[in-house]
Write an enzyme that holds these catalytic residues in place. Structure first.
Site, PDB file in Angstrom:
ATOM      1  N   LYS A 176       0.831  -1.205   0.000  1.00  0.00           N
ATOM      2  CA  LYS A 176       0.000   0.000   0.000  1.00  0.00           C
ATOM      3  C   LYS A 176       0.862   1.249   0.000  1.00  0.00           C
ATOM      4  CE  LYS A 176      -1.566   2.649   3.139  1.00  0.00           C
ATOM      5  NZ  LYS A 176      -2.149   3.296   4.323  1.00  0.00           N
TER       6      LYS A 176
ATOM      7  N   ASP B 167      -6.431   0.680   0.981  1.00  0.00           N
ATOM      8  CA  ASP B 167      -6.555   1.044   2.394  1.00  0.00           C
ATOM      9  C   ASP B 167      -7.924   0.596   2.902  1.00  0.00           C
ATOM     10  OD1 ASP B 167      -8.352   2.843   1.317  1.00  0.00           O
ATOM     11  OD2 ASP B 167      -7.439   4.625   2.222  1.00  0.00           O
TER      12      ASP B 167
END
Length: 212
Positions: A123, A142
């Site tokens: 991420k 996320d």
């Protein structure tokens, strides 16, 4: 079915772009290393809180070398309100050291190199690559993306890595970075976890989870 999903995603992107025009990273930064450290801080913390923390942090530490040479206890004071501050402080300092020792003080621009840095998973790497360097090697997943991708039935998984793989198959590569921003913006403004405003959502006509 795969083709239908691609058409469905294209409609989602079209509607969200119409609603939100130009979307961008919610984290404030000027330099790639600032975005890297802000994203490390954002783990289990809101972007709003991170921006408050980095407003002072970036005034105190003005170069990668400042972080590499930082006193861990002093750094912890600056980032304490972002949560998990001890681990985050260590990761920021150690990442800065690796950047100086291995990459001549510059944040690396590949997924493989970024994943070597302490505290960096896919991420964080995707956020840095997509926003600081305009390189799309994946899709940043996320909590907003996890939740909304499932509500839209774009995935059946709650595993970020699997969700990213599912999305990369159906989202056009040119939208990989933007797609995360669109879902995040939708999540913050309309499709809130506790009280989603389905009636005010631009996807209400096509979302399979929309409430009448």
């Amino acid at each position: 079915m795969k083709q239908n999903k691609k058409e469905y995603v294209a409609e989602i992107i079209k509607l969200l772009l119409k609603s939100y025009k130009k979307v961008k990273c919610a984290l404030n930064y000027k330099e790639p290393y600032e975005l890297l450290f802000a994203t490390i801080l954002s783990a289990q913390c809101t972007d709003e809180r991170v921006n408050k923390v980095t407003e002072e942090l970036f005034k105190k530490y003005r170069a990668v070398a400042d972080y590499a040479n930082a006193d861990v206890k002093e750094l912890e004071v600056y980032i304490r309100s972002a949560g998990f501050y001890r681990n985050k402080a260590k990761n920021i300092i150690n990442s800065a050291k690796v950047i100086i020792e291995k990459y001549d003080g510059k944040v690396p621009q590949s997924m493989q190199e970024l994943l070597v840095l302490p505290g960096v998973a896919r991420k964080t790497a995707n956020v840095v690559l997509g926003n600081a360097f305009n390189k799309a090697e994946g899709i940043a997943v996320d909590t907003h993306v996890i939740r909304i991708a499932n509500l839209l039935k774009l995935t059946k998984s709650d595993n970020p890595v699997k969700i990213e793989q599912d999305l990369m198959e159906i989202v056009p590569k040119k939208y990989w970075t933007e797609f995360s921003h669109l879902l995040q913006t939708l999540g913050r403004r309309v499709c809130k976890a506790r009280n989603p405003n389905c009636s005010g959502c631009s996807l209400k006509e096509i979302c399979p989870s929309a409430k009448a």
